[in-house]
Design a protein around this motif. Structure first.
Motif, mmCIF file in Angstrom:
data_model
loop_
_atom_site.group_PDB
_atom_site.id
_atom_site.type_symbol
_atom_site.label_atom_id
_atom_site.label_comp_id
_atom_site.label_asym_id
_atom_site.label_seq_id
_atom_site.Cartn_x
_atom_site.Cartn_y
_atom_site.Cartn_z
ATOM 1 N N GLN A 1 0.485 -1.587 -0.093
ATOM 2 C CA GLN A 1 0.123 0.101 0.293
ATOM 3 C C GLN A 1 1.077 1.245 -0.049
ATOM 4 O O GLN A 1 2.052 1.076 0.561
ATOM 5 C CB GLN A 1 -0.805 0.038 1.357
ATOM 6 C CG GLN A 1 -1.676 -1.301 1.418
ATOM 7 C CD GLN A 1 -2.617 -1.116 0.239
ATOM 8 O OE1 GLN A 1 -3.462 -0.271 -0.158
ATOM 9 N NE2 GLN A 1 -3.242 -2.671 -0.039
ATOM 10 N N ILE A 2 0.384 2.336 -0.383
ATOM 11 C CA ILE A 2 1.865 3.751 -0.578
ATOM 12 C C ILE A 2 1.509 4.361 0.552
ATOM 13 O O ILE A 2 0.600 4.540 1.120
ATOM 14 C CB ILE A 2 0.896 4.496 -1.891
ATOM 15 C CG1 ILE A 2 0.741 3.525 -2.826
ATOM 16 C CG2 ILE A 2 1.160 5.708 -1.756
ATOM 17 C CD1 ILE A 2 -0.101 4.919 -3.992
ATOM 18 N N LEU A 3 2.593 4.607 1.104
ATOM 19 C CA LEU A 3 2.447 4.700 1.849
ATOM 20 C C LEU A 3 3.192 6.544 2.260
ATOM 21 O O LEU A 3 2.395 7.488 2.441
ATOM 22 C CB LEU A 3 4.481 4.575 2.900
ATOM 23 C CG LEU A 3 3.752 3.274 3.249
ATOM 24 C CD1 LEU A 3 4.812 2.595 4.428
ATOM 25 C CD2 LEU A 3 2.633 2.988 4.776
ATOM 26 N N LYS A 4 4.093 6.889 1.159
ATOM 27 C CA LYS A 4 4.528 7.945 0.878
ATOM 28 C C LYS A 4 4.315 8.683 -1.041
ATOM 29 O O LYS A 4 4.791 7.243 -2.058
ATOM 30 C CB LYS A 4 5.668 8.063 0.686
ATOM 31 C CG LYS A 4 6.340 8.880 2.319
ATOM 32 C CD LYS A 4 5.602 9.871 3.051
ATOM 33 C CE LYS A 4 6.596 10.224 4.505
ATOM 34 N NZ LYS A 4 5.772 10.773 5.709
ATOM 35 N N LYS A 5 4.129 9.848 -1.476
ATOM 36 C CA LYS A 5 4.327 10.348 -2.297
ATOM 37 C C LYS A 5 5.150 11.169 -2.308
ATOM 38 O O LYS A 5 4.784 12.511 -2.265
ATOM 39 C CB LYS A 5 2.880 10.291 -3.296
ATOM 40 C CG LYS A 5 2.123 8.884 -3.781
ATOM 41 C CD LYS A 5 0.964 9.960 -4.135
ATOM 42 C CE LYS A 5 0.220 8.712 -3.962
ATOM 43 N NZ LYS A 5 -1.393 8.958 -5.099
ATOM 44 N N ILE A 6 6.669 11.007 -3.678
ATOM 45 C CA ILE A 6 7.091 12.652 -3.615
ATOM 46 C C ILE A 6 7.104 13.269 -5.004
ATOM 47 O O ILE A 6 7.192 11.678 -6.277
ATOM 48 C CB ILE A 6 8.785 12.107 -3.036
ATOM 49 C CG1 ILE A 6 8.686 11.889 -1.676
ATOM 50 C CG2 ILE A 6 9.388 13.041 -3.097
ATOM 51 C CD1 ILE A 6 8.570 10.569 -1.242
ATOM 52 N N HIS A 7 6.466 14.419 -5.308
ATOM 53 C CA HIS A 7 7.161 14.423 -6.239
ATOM 54 C C HIS A 7 8.102 15.259 -7.439
ATOM 55 O O HIS A 7 8.549 16.003 -6.013
ATOM 56 C CB HIS A 7 5.507 15.343 -6.324
ATOM 57 C CG HIS A 7 5.906 16.387 -7.733
ATOM 58 N ND1 HIS A 7 6.358 17.299 -8.557
ATOM 59 C CD2 HIS A 7 4.949 15.910 -9.162
ATOM 60 C CE1 HIS A 7 5.850 17.646 -9.680
ATOM 61 N NE2 HIS A 7 5.119 16.642 -9.900
ATOM 62 N N LEU A 8 9.125 14.878 -8.234
ATOM 63 C CA LEU A 8 10.114 15.766 -8.749
ATOM 64 C C LEU A 8 9.467 16.155 -9.610
ATOM 65 O O LEU A 8 8.689 16.466 -10.218
ATOM 66 C CB LEU A 8 10.786 14.264 -9.152
ATOM 67 C CG LEU A 8 11.208 12.964 -8.115
ATOM 68 C CD1 LEU A 8 12.271 12.344 -8.055
ATOM 69 C CD2 LEU A 8 11.934 13.910 -6.847
ATOM 70 N N VAL A 9 11.064 16.684 -10.235
ATOM 71 C CA VAL A 9 10.588 17.714 -11.946
ATOM 72 C C VAL A 9 10.856 16.933 -12.693
ATOM 73 O O VAL A 9 10.285 17.345 -13.351
ATOM 74 C CB VAL A 9 11.203 18.653 -11.290
ATOM 75 C CG1 VAL A 9 11.133 19.563 -10.058
ATOM 76 C CG2 VAL A 9 12.727 18.295 -11.595
ATOM 77 N N SER A 10 11.674 15.989 -12.769
ATOM 78 C CA SER A 10 11.835 14.777 -14.007
ATOM 79 C C SER A 10 11.042 13.335 -13.572
ATOM 80 O O SER A 10 11.379 13.305 -12.488
ATOM 81 C CB SER A 10 13.107 14.960 -14.472
ATOM 82 O OG SER A 10 12.868 14.847 -15.554
ATOM 83 N N ALA A 11 11.954 12.457 -14.281
ATOM 84 C CA ALA A 11 10.945 11.260 -14.473
ATOM 85 C C ALA A 11 11.904 10.701 -13.878
ATOM 86 O O ALA A 11 13.337 10.681 -14.234
ATOM 87 C CB ALA A 11 11.228 10.528 -16.196
ATOM 88 N N PRO A 12 12.110 9.800 -12.899
ATOM 89 C CA PRO A 12 13.771 9.566 -12.645
ATOM 90 C C PRO A 12 14.194 8.632 -13.443
ATOM 91 O O PRO A 12 13.073 7.162 -13.792
ATOM 92 C CB PRO A 12 13.085 8.799 -10.978
ATOM 93 C CG PRO A 12 11.879 8.505 -11.243
ATOM 94 C CD PRO A 12 11.043 9.502 -12.047
ATOM 95 N N VAL A 13 15.369 7.858 -13.553
ATOM 96 C CA VAL A 13 16.138 6.643 -14.262
ATOM 97 C C VAL A 13 16.740 5.609 -13.110
ATOM 98 O O VAL A 13 16.790 4.157 -13.614
ATOM 99 C CB VAL A 13 16.629 6.958 -15.451
ATOM 100 C CG1 VAL A 13 15.868 8.004 -16.306
ATOM 101 C CG2 VAL A 13 17.875 7.868 -14.355
ATOM 102 N N PHE A 14 16.909 6.181 -12.022
ATOM 103 C CA PHE A 14 17.946 5.617 -11.469
ATOM 104 C C PHE A 14 17.465 5.601 -9.769
ATOM 105 O O PHE A 14 17.778 7.268 -9.638
ATOM 106 C CB PHE A 14 19.538 5.374 -11.107
ATOM 107 C CG PHE A 14 20.061 5.121 -12.533
ATOM 108 C CD1 PHE A 14 20.465 3.650 -13.569
ATOM 109 C CD2 PHE A 14 20.722 5.981 -14.138
ATOM 110 C CE1 PHE A 14 20.507 3.134 -14.328
ATOM 111 C CE2 PHE A 14 21.110 5.336 -14.996
ATOM 112 C CZ PHE A 14 21.126 4.147 -15.108
ATOM 113 N N MET A 15 17.901 5.164 -9.040
ATOM 114 C CA MET A 15 17.604 5.189 -6.970
ATOM 115 C C MET A 15 18.584 4.152 -6.580
ATOM 116 O O MET A 15 18.590 3.439 -6.844
ATOM 117 C CB MET A 15 15.904 5.154 -7.495
ATOM 118 C CG MET A 15 15.062 5.924 -7.659
ATOM 119 S SD MET A 15 13.850 5.904 -7.189
ATOM 120 C CE MET A 15 13.019 4.588 -6.947
#
Length: 595
Positions: free
Chosen positions: A240-254
């Motif tokens: 289930q979703i705990l956190k939602k973080i908005h970025l300025v671009s699509a992530p490719v590596f984490m």
């Protein structure tokens, strides 16, 4: 959110090691050959390779999410299981979801398209759907009115175009509608789609695992998903979703570190070439800007290693300070962290290059180089079978290579190993002795330094003024490669093709302004005793902004002994006698011996 600028730091740049050190690293084998299967036929990347103890008996298996929509499980040198996937996978992770399992068997998460498939005991267990994108209210109203036949097709298209011009990201359905040209095609498309719900699905771009409350290998992990709509989602053990973080671009590596219940940090490399840090669910204001797009990112101890398309690996502290850079002779294809469970806890990284080299670095020091003789498509280091230190390599041709690191192998940097600038840098330069003239000139600069600086600044300003005036005169006379006339802007390039006596002049014209131009005449002037043109003038019907128009004009040299001359191209205007823009074409000498 505005990205904070990075403070200037002194970069520690490391060039490739000298040939003798590189040869010494090659002469000392570090890896033992364990298995090589050139006919494995796997099409995968590093993000789709995982090593896990799926049975909980200490015998670790190799799991590969193949690009042919297959989840393959290898044990030793055998393919023991193969499960079909519903979509092409983009990431594969193993995680433990609870402490109630006495055997401690992990779950496998496979990210494919808009879904994440969870497997337990290699059997389908759960399917997680990514939440849909939010539809803009204006776009939703347009499709609702189309469904109820309250507005016409042309009015709906105008509203959608206006919404798009205001910076709103439209759904795939609206973009497809705007791409259609005729009204009949648009009406047919609306008739097919207006009765279906308007939703915009997103896809997974990256996935990793964040530990919940224990750093142990069997500790509960939370899935961290990066999506195409610039979101980072953190899922709990019940998915289930705990956190939602908005970025300025699509992530490719984490890269994830820390514990969710205590303190954690997510380092995210995005498609815009920047690296962002998320600490305890909050996006920090400091961003690392790269000079080229990232092609790999790993975390080694307290450093973030980023490989870029410029054949460079940069090392940053987790807080954003740059540490050093390493330059490579070929593009970086894959990166993988390595850790030896010894008394000193050596940590290093493995870099795969496009020329087939697989290098091991401890910090900025090259430890070993291995040649694979194929392009590496995937790397994974970990435990395989009963061996703790195993390197899995997949190649572009579909082969699988398994290397084993000896238990007595050392990745420590030796004392005589090259780790910095060349030794010639420490040799002092032979500076000549100070002469009497040098001393006098130095004293003169000390006494009249202010006046000399003022004279220099005055002459520099005069030079800049004269240069600006000359440039403006060129533009107003229509002699430059770029001109601004009547609110319009044109760019013209002309070059000649051929050896003669028949030539072809190619013109490239671009309207870089905001207004469309119509009925633009182009005139060619030349020496009629040397050249002949069948069409010395032409009219361009329209010049749409931002488009490049290509035109060709044939020219024949009719005089063999006349040499070469210049042909002038004038782009004229109906409102002025001065050409908008002019180009000079230097014609080459003609070879009349050609048939």
């Amino acid at each position: 959110m505005a990205d904070a600028a990075q403070p200037p730091v002194e970069e520690d740049v490391v060039q490739a090691p000298p040939p003798q050190d590189k040869q010494k690293a090659k002469d000392q084998p570090l890896w033992l050959e364990a298995w090589y299967n050139p006919l494995a036929g796997v099409r995968t990347f590093s993000s789709c390779i995982e090593l896990a103890d799926i049975n909980g008996n200490g015998d670790w298996k190799l799991l590969i999410a193949d690009g042919q929509r297959r989840l393959k499980v290898f044990s030793g040198t055998d393919l023991v299981l193969e499960n079909p996937l519903l979509d092409t996978p983009c990431a594969l992770c193993s995680l433990y979801t609870d402490y109630s399992d006495a055997i401690c068997r992990p779950a496998m998460a496979v990210a494919s398209g808009s879904n994440v498939y969870i497997y337990k005991n290699l059997k389908p267990f759960y399917k997680f759907f990514l939440p849909c994108n939010e539809i803009n209210p204006v776009e939703a109203d347009v499709w609702a009115n189309l469904r109820q036949a309250k507005i016409t097709t042309n009015a709906a298209v105008e509203l959608l175009e206006h919404t798009k011009e205001n910076g709103v990201t439209l759904s795939t359905r609206s973009v497809e509608l705007l791409s259609l040209e005729t009204t009949e095609e648009r009406e047919n498309y609306i008739g097919e789609c207006k009765n279906t719900p308007l939703i915009q699905q997103t896809v997974v771009t990256a996935m990793t695992v964040l530990k919940k409350d224990k750093e142990e290998a069997t500790g509960i992990g939370y899935l961290v998903l990066g999506t195409e709509n610039n979101r980072v989602l953190i899922l709990d053990s019940q998915f289930q979703i705990l956190k939602k973080i908005h970025l300025v671009s699509a992530p490719v590596f984490m890269c994830a570190s820390g514990l969710y219940d205590v303190d954690y940090r997510l380092v995210v490399s995005c498609r815009n070439g920047n690296i962002y840090t998320i600490k305890n669910g909050e996006l920090l204001g400091v961003a690392i800007e790269l000079e080229s797009q990232p092609c790999g990112m790993i975390r080694v101890d307290k450093s973030i290693l980023v490989g870029t398309m410029g054949n460079v690996m940069h090392a940053y502290h987790v807080k954003g300070k740059k540490q050093y850079s390493v330059y490579f002779p070929a593009p970086i294809t894959n990166m993988c962290p390595i850790q030896l469970e010894t008394l000193r806890g050596t940590k290093a990284c493995i870099i795969a290059l496009a020329n087939g080299e697989v290098r091991v670095y401890n910090g900025k020091s090259l430890i070993n180089t291995m040649q694979v003789h194929d392009t590496v498509s995937g790397l994974k280091y970990g435990r395989y079978g009963r061996e703790d230190s195993t390197l899995i390599i997949t190649t572009k041709s579909g082969a699988i290579i398994v290397k084993v690191l000896p238990r007595l192998a050392s990745l420590e940097v030796t004392k005589g190993q090259h780790t910095g600038p060349p030794p010639e840098q420490d040799i002092p330069l032979k500076v000549p002795k100070k002469t009497k003239l040098y001393v006098e000139q130095t004293q003169r600069e000390k006494d009249f330094g202010i006046e000399m600086h003022r004279v220099f600044q005055r002459d520099l300003c005069k030079l800049r003024l004269q240069t600006a005036r000359a440039y403006v005169k060129i533009l107003t006379d229509g002699q430059g490669p770029l001109s601004y006339t009547g609110g319009s802007s044109l760019r013209l390039t002309a070059h000649v093709q051929g050896l003669g006596p028949l030539f072809k002049i190619k013109l490239n014209i671009q309207n870089t302004g905001l207004k469309a131009l119509t009925s633009i005449p182009i005139i060619f002037t030349y020496n009629k005793t040397i050249y002949q043109m069948w069409k010395p003038s032409m009219i361009i019907p329209v010049l749409v902004p931002s488009l490049v128009y290509h035109y060709e004009v044939a020219v024949r040299c009719i005089e063999e002994s006349a040499g070469s001359d210049v042909i002038r191209v004038y782009v004229c205007s109906a409102n002025s006698s001065v050409p908008i823009i002019t180009a000079l074409v230097n014609m080459p000498l003609t070879d009349f011996l050609l048939p």
